[in-house]
Design an enzyme around this catalytic site. Structure first.
Site, PDB file in Angstrom:
ATOM      1  CB  SER A  67      -0.920   0.010   1.235  1.00  0.00           C
ATOM      2  OG  SER A  67      -0.172   0.326   2.401  1.00  0.00           O
ATOM      3  CB  SER A  69       0.288   3.452   4.626  1.00  0.00           C
ATOM      4  OG  SER A  69       1.200   2.400   4.903  1.00  0.00           O
ATOM      5  CE  LYS A 124       0.447   1.523   8.777  1.00  0.00           C
ATOM      6  NZ  LYS A 124      -0.160   2.117   7.558  1.00  0.00           N
ATOM      7  CB  SER A 227      -0.964   6.136   7.013  1.00  0.00           C
ATOM      8  OG  SER A 227      -0.525   5.149   7.925  1.00  0.00           O
TER       9      SER A 227
END
Length: 262
Positions: A67, A69, A124, A227
């Site tokens: 993704s 994010s 993350k 995100s």
């Protein structure tokens, strides 16, 4: 899919076949006899499977970024390597730490098992450590009451599309990195879940303030308005940590990205 468990089972099964062949059946076969299929397709694969299992469980594990994010740091399609021993040695499958090494630092890009579904791996950036108070208010980040300075950079263009985001640079701990925001995105946090220790967070129209509980971490994506992270689903327990991302080893759409991240 629990690939670690599959590798573990394959290692055990092929290891048993390998041991049976080496210590019993090989001695009973004539020197010029052909190997039976269970040896050719089972026991002979044991060293390879064991090597992959050890490397993936204790040293490095590959991941593909699914993704956007973490844009602009990591792009969709990046294949990255994750250091499995940076934060300590863990037993494979059980993920139980047996040797403590380094603790995560602010600014680290970390892979972890998603708290709401541990079968999924997320990636993350570490923003808040245990005991920190993290505030993200009006799209401004502060930690323990200290604003994190952000320097303006030229707007970021997303691929070949005529779509731009505001781009900034900030420093978390010893790590300087870029992040994005969208001017038209709201400041309030959307789709907040009822997660463990939710009472540690205060939400309003301007954003969120959270006190990170002991043994947990507060994670955010660098593409901050695109995100879904600790602001919405809560804190990452220490036992969910997989490792530290440190290297892009392939991107089929852009070979120039190889080695672009550490």
């Amino acid at each position: 899919m629990n690939f670690a468990l599959i590798l573990f089972v394959l290692s055990v099964v092929t290891g048993i076949l390998y041991a049976l062949d080496v210590f019993k059946f090989r001695k009973l076969r004539a020197a010029d006899a052909a190997q039976p299929l269970w040896v050719a397709w089972g026991a002979d694969f044991f060293p390879v499977i064991l090597l992959v299992f050890v490397l993936r469980s204790f040293l490095f594990e590959p991941f593909k970024i699914p993704s956007g994010s973490m844009i602009p740091t990591l792009l969709v399609g990046d294949f990255i390597l994750v250091n499995k021993f940076t934060y300590g040695i863990r037993l494979p499958v059980l993920n139980t730490k047996i040797i403590a090494l380094n603790a995560p630092k602010r600014g680290d890009v970390m892979v972890f098992r998603y708290p709401e579904d541990p079968s999924l791996d997320y990636i993350k950036r570490v923003v808040g450590l245990p005991g920190d108070t993290v505030a993200y208010v009006n799209k401004k980040l502060s930690i323990n009451g200290n604003p994190v300075p952000a320097q303006n950079l030229p707007d970021y263009q997303h691929g070949e599309r005529l779509y731009y985001s505001q781009q900034f640079s900030e420093k978390l701990g010893e790590t300087e990195h870029r992040f994005l925001t969208d001017a038209d995105a709201p400041a309030y946090i959307q789709g907040v879940d009822f997660f463990p220790h939710r009472e540690n967070c205060t939400y309003n129209a301007s954003g969120v303030i959270c006190k990170v509980p002991p043994g947990h971490y507060f994670m955010m994506g660098d593409n901050r308005d695109n995100s879904r992270d600790s602001r919405a689903w809560g804190f990452v327990p220490e036992q969910n940590i997989v490792g530290k991302a440190f290297f892009i080893w392939l991107n089929f759409n852009d070979f120039g990205r190889i080695g672009a991240f550490k």
